[in-house]
Design a protein around this motif. Structure first.
Motif, PDB file in Angstrom:
ATOM      1  N   VAL A 182       3.154   4.883   1.371  1.00  0.00           N
ATOM      2  CA  VAL A 182       1.855   4.480   0.825  1.00  0.00           C
ATOM      3  C   VAL A 182       1.118   5.729   0.378  1.00  0.00           C
ATOM      4  O   VAL A 182       1.480   6.857   0.743  1.00  0.00           O
ATOM      5  CB  VAL A 182       1.015   3.704   1.864  1.00  0.00           C
ATOM      6  CG1 VAL A 182       1.687   2.397   2.242  1.00  0.00           C
ATOM      7  CG2 VAL A 182       0.751   4.564   3.102  1.00  0.00           C
TER       8      VAL A 182
ATOM      9  N   PHE B  45      -0.867   0.681  -1.974  1.00  0.00           N
ATOM     10  CA  PHE B  45       0.525   0.360  -2.316  1.00  0.00           C
ATOM     11  C   PHE B  45       0.825   0.519  -3.806  1.00  0.00           C
ATOM     12  O   PHE B  45       1.882   0.089  -4.267  1.00  0.00           O
ATOM     13  CB  PHE B  45       0.849  -1.065  -1.873  1.00  0.00           C
ATOM     14  CG  PHE B  45       0.998  -1.218  -0.389  1.00  0.00           C
ATOM     15  CD1 PHE B  45       2.208  -0.954   0.232  1.00  0.00           C
ATOM     16  CD2 PHE B  45      -0.075  -1.600   0.404  1.00  0.00           C
ATOM     17  CE1 PHE B  45       2.353  -1.089   1.608  1.00  0.00           C
ATOM     18  CE2 PHE B  45       0.054  -1.735   1.773  1.00  0.00           C
ATOM     19  CZ  PHE B  45       1.272  -1.469   2.385  1.00  0.00           C
TER      20      PHE B  45
ATOM     21  N   VAL C 100      -2.131  -3.474   6.621  1.00  0.00           N
ATOM     22  CA  VAL C 100      -1.150  -2.607   5.976  1.00  0.00           C
ATOM     23  C   VAL C 100       0.249  -2.915   6.493  1.00  0.00           C
ATOM     24  O   VAL C 100       1.213  -3.028   5.718  1.00  0.00           O
ATOM     25  CB  VAL C 100      -1.510  -1.127   6.215  1.00  0.00           C
ATOM     26  CG1 VAL C 100      -0.487  -0.216   5.542  1.00  0.00           C
ATOM     27  CG2 VAL C 100      -2.918  -0.826   5.698  1.00  0.00           C
TER      28      VAL C 100
END
Length: 720
Positions: free
Chosen positions: A84, A227, A255
């Motif tokens: 990420v 993302f 997440v």
């Protein structure tokens, strides 16, 4: 109800009359589904594994045996998790690095996420998570908050951490009366009834997250950035929320749910346990505050100095701005405030109901009470003598300021005129009785938002806005506001909220939600009415108008806008047992236009109970040796229970703001501000002993009653 006439049409006025929550029946019957309850086909469950050390590196995650356990689908950790990118600025600035989960082997505090076990059932996931062995290379840590910590500093960003005018030393020297005292408040936690929960899935190339949050668009935008997704491909919904208080933004569970669903190609739900919430969703930092007040013999302030220290983590800077509360309450020739912070190996604090104002008002309003005592002036009269004509720091005019009206009405209803100012003279059997008061204030702001209103063919109207009802009654308030703007009965209005597809809108926070959303809804209604023909037919697809308040809101920046209040409390203290009981509380507020008196009174009362809990019960204790919190659950972390809550009354005075098109100021947080100080001031009046360190525990009362300093005074910011 009253009626209002527009042209030839007469409509019932809904705003200002009591209405039950529109979703109330669904909630009390269990029909309302929360984020952790909504069913999904082929749902998998994730269970977090948290670090047991306060600082170091992960040397090994022994996932092999766990992956072989029944039902286990995968074990995510820093060695195999998707990448990420948290290098972005979101709605509230840079994200807490805790959302960069499993991106490295560093451990910055006890309770840092180190793995996620995903299994077919939550029971299987939990069993496997508890069996997972994680090895660490441990490093020395520092988790000890102290008033004299050598690492304290004044943050450069955000602005406004330090303000000053006038010669402080000179004005203090010239003052007839000086108060110079230190006050402390402990670490405190949100403890919302509903735990943090999120379910993520991919549907036809689009990421959908069902969540419990304070702003669905906020979470959707941050997930898209994290993302590297097209924002239009992310949808977040959060229809019902069981409490938030500042903690429900982007957190690790959302997440991780996205990571897991991306890998497994099936819906994944992650729900935090109560103990996990104590380290993963933020908290209110402990504070150590020094307040210096200098005044003439008649109580008029010459100097005001408020220095506040809070703590933050080593990975992210968050500042509890306790010293900021006095910047709008009282003026002085020399007026200095500063917020300092120290980095420790602990979880990152965050916004918690009345951030800054709650602990800051305890210190400042206690010091004002001490000044009144030394001057021999009634505490309400002292505040009246120091009423500013304009913002003491900003210099801006006040849009409306009815603090003294709150004190006048509160004093009348509380029976303040009959109060004997001498401490320790009233008794009821074994109980010493006392009364206290304090000011309350909270900034009234609005943030640009969008809304859509549709006229339906059946004569009803649908409002769509990405608002969040975190238990405040916002959905009902917006129904009433829309009904009045449309000049129809509330039953003809359906408000849909908490869906990021509805577009940008303010989060539920900072007492800004309802005000910002109401502005957007009324603007959309005005636009819609331009397209409606009286008596004309509405096509099958309806007629929709949309608003964006970005341009209009900037005009309010030229004045100081705040809600105000006066808090009153009566306490009973038993010096033999150290027990403190609050017998009654009264809060009178000037908070602009009150949309729904029923839910508004509930918000005020809830805030005052929060302040009672802060004054007498709440105290999260962190062990210096391990860096972990002691008793991280609702058995070890005490909050006010039913038996602790007395008769509490809340009401308000008329508080118009002629420049504001909606007139709403926000009420979610001001009920908390000043209430702890009012209770502490009442304890002084009952006993003649000043408690400057919260909570006012029985052992502190006993030590003070034995003629010794309280534990908090002796420690001066250190936990014994």
């Amino acid at each position: 109800m009253t009626t209002a006439t527009t042209g030839n049409a007469t409509a019932v006025r809904a705003v200002g009359t009591a209405h039950a929550r529109v979703e109330g029946l669904a909630k009390v019957t269990g029909a309302a589904r929360y984020a952790g309850e909504i069913p999904f086909a082929e749902l998998a469950h994730g269970w977090l594994v948290l670090s047991t050390v306060a600082r170091g590196r992960i040397s090994a995650v022994e996932s092999g045996p766990v992956r072989a356990m029944p039902g286990v689908l995968t074990v995510l950790h820093h060695g195999n998790a998707p990448r990420v990118d948290a290098d972005y600025t979101g709605m509230l600035g840079r994200p807490d690095p805790i959302v960069e989960i499993f991106q490295h082997d560093r451990v910055p505090f006890v309770g840092w996420p180190v793995a996620l076990v995903v299994a077919e059932t939550s029971e299987q996931a939990r069993e496997a998570a508890e069996a997972l062995v994680v090895q660490y290379d441990v490093e020395p840590h520092d988790a000890a908050f102290a008033a004299d910590h050598p690492g304290a500093y004044v943050p450069e960003n955000p602005a406004g951490m330090e303000t000053g005018k006038g010669d402080l030393a000179a004005e203090l020297a010239a003052s007839a009366v000086v108060v110079d005292a230190e006050y402390t408040t402990p670490e405190e936690h949100h403890s919302s009834m509903e735990p943090h929960a999120a379910t993520a899935r991919w549907d036809n190339g689009r990421l959908e997250v069902v969540d419990s949050n304070q702003g669905s668009m906020w979470v959707a935008e941050e997930l898209a950035k994290l993302f590297s997704l097209d924002p239009a491909s992310v949808r977040v919904r959060s229809e019902h929320v069981g409490g938030a208080f500042g903690s429900k933004g982007l957190r690790p569970h959302q997440v991780l749910a996205v990571m897991a669903t991306t890998l497994l190609h099936r819906p994944v739900r992650v729900v935090m346990t109560r103990r996990q919430m104590f380290s993963l969703v933020g908290h209110r930092s402990p504070t150590a505050q020094r307040v210096r007040l200098g005044a003439d013999a008649d109580g008029r302030l010459r100097a005001l100095d408020h220095q506040a220290l809070s703590r933050t983590s080593t990975v992210h800077e968050f500042v509890e701005q306790s010293a900021s509360v006095g910047r709008t309450l009282y003026d002085a020739a020399a007026h200095h405030t500063a917020n300092r912070v120290v980095r420790l190996d602990v979880p990152t604090p965050t916004w918690m109901r009345a951030p800054g104002e709650a602990p800051g008002s305890f210190a400042l309003e206690s010091a004002l009470d001490e000044l009144a005592e030394q001057c021999g002036i009634d505490p309400i009269e002292l505040r009246a003598r120091n009423e500013p004509e304009a913002g003491p720091v900003s210099g801006l005019p006040f849009a409306s300021r009815n603090l003294l009206a709150c004190f006048q009405e509160g004093a009348r209803r509380f029976g303040w005129a009959d109060r004997d100012p001498r401490p320790g003279v009233r008794r009821d059997g074994r109980w010493l009785l006392g009364t206290g008061t304090a000011s309350a204030q909270f900034l009234a702001r609005a943030v640009p938002s969008t809304a859509a209103v549709t006229a339906e063919p059946d004569g009803t109207f649908t409002v769509r806005i990405t608002a969040a009802d975190v238990g405040t009654g916002a959905r009902t308030a917006l129904t009433l506001i829309a009904a009045d703007a449309l000049e129809v009965e509330p039953e003809r209005v359906r408000v849909r909220i908490a869906d990021s597809d509805f577009g940008p809108a303010m989060i539920a926070g900072g007492s800004m939600g309802t005000r910002s959303w109401a502005w957007a809804v009324t603007a959309a209604v005005r636009e819609l009415r331009e397209h409606l023909v009286p008596g004309g037919a509405v096509p099958p697809q309806g007629i929709t108008a949309r608003s964006d308040t970005a341009a209009a809101i900037g005009a309010l920046a030229q004045k100081e806008r705040h809600s105000y209040g006066a808090q009153f409390a009566e306490v009973a203290v038993d010096l033999t047992t150290g027990e403190v009981r609050v017998r009654r509380m009264l809060g009178i507020f000037a908070a602009g236009r009150i949309v729904n008196p029923l839910t508004a009174r509930s918000q005020f009362l809830g805030g005052m109970v929060w302040g009672l809990s802060m004054a007498l019960h709440e105290e999260a204790v962190r062990d210096r040796t391990s860096g972990a919190q002691v008793g991280a659950d609702l058995a070890g972390y005490h909050i006010a229970a039913h038996a602790d809550v007395p008769l509490i009354e809340a009401d308000w005075v008329d508080d118009p703001d002629e420049d504001d098109p909606v007139g709403i100021k926000g009420i979610g947080e001001i009920g908390t501000v000043g209430s702890a100080a009012a209770i502490a001031n009442a304890v002084w009046h009952a006993t003649g002993v000043r408690h400057r360190h919260l909570p006012i525990r029985p052992d502190r009362v006993l030590l003070a009653g034995a003629g010794r300093e309280t534990v908090g005074e002796r420690d001066a910011g250190h936990r014994r």
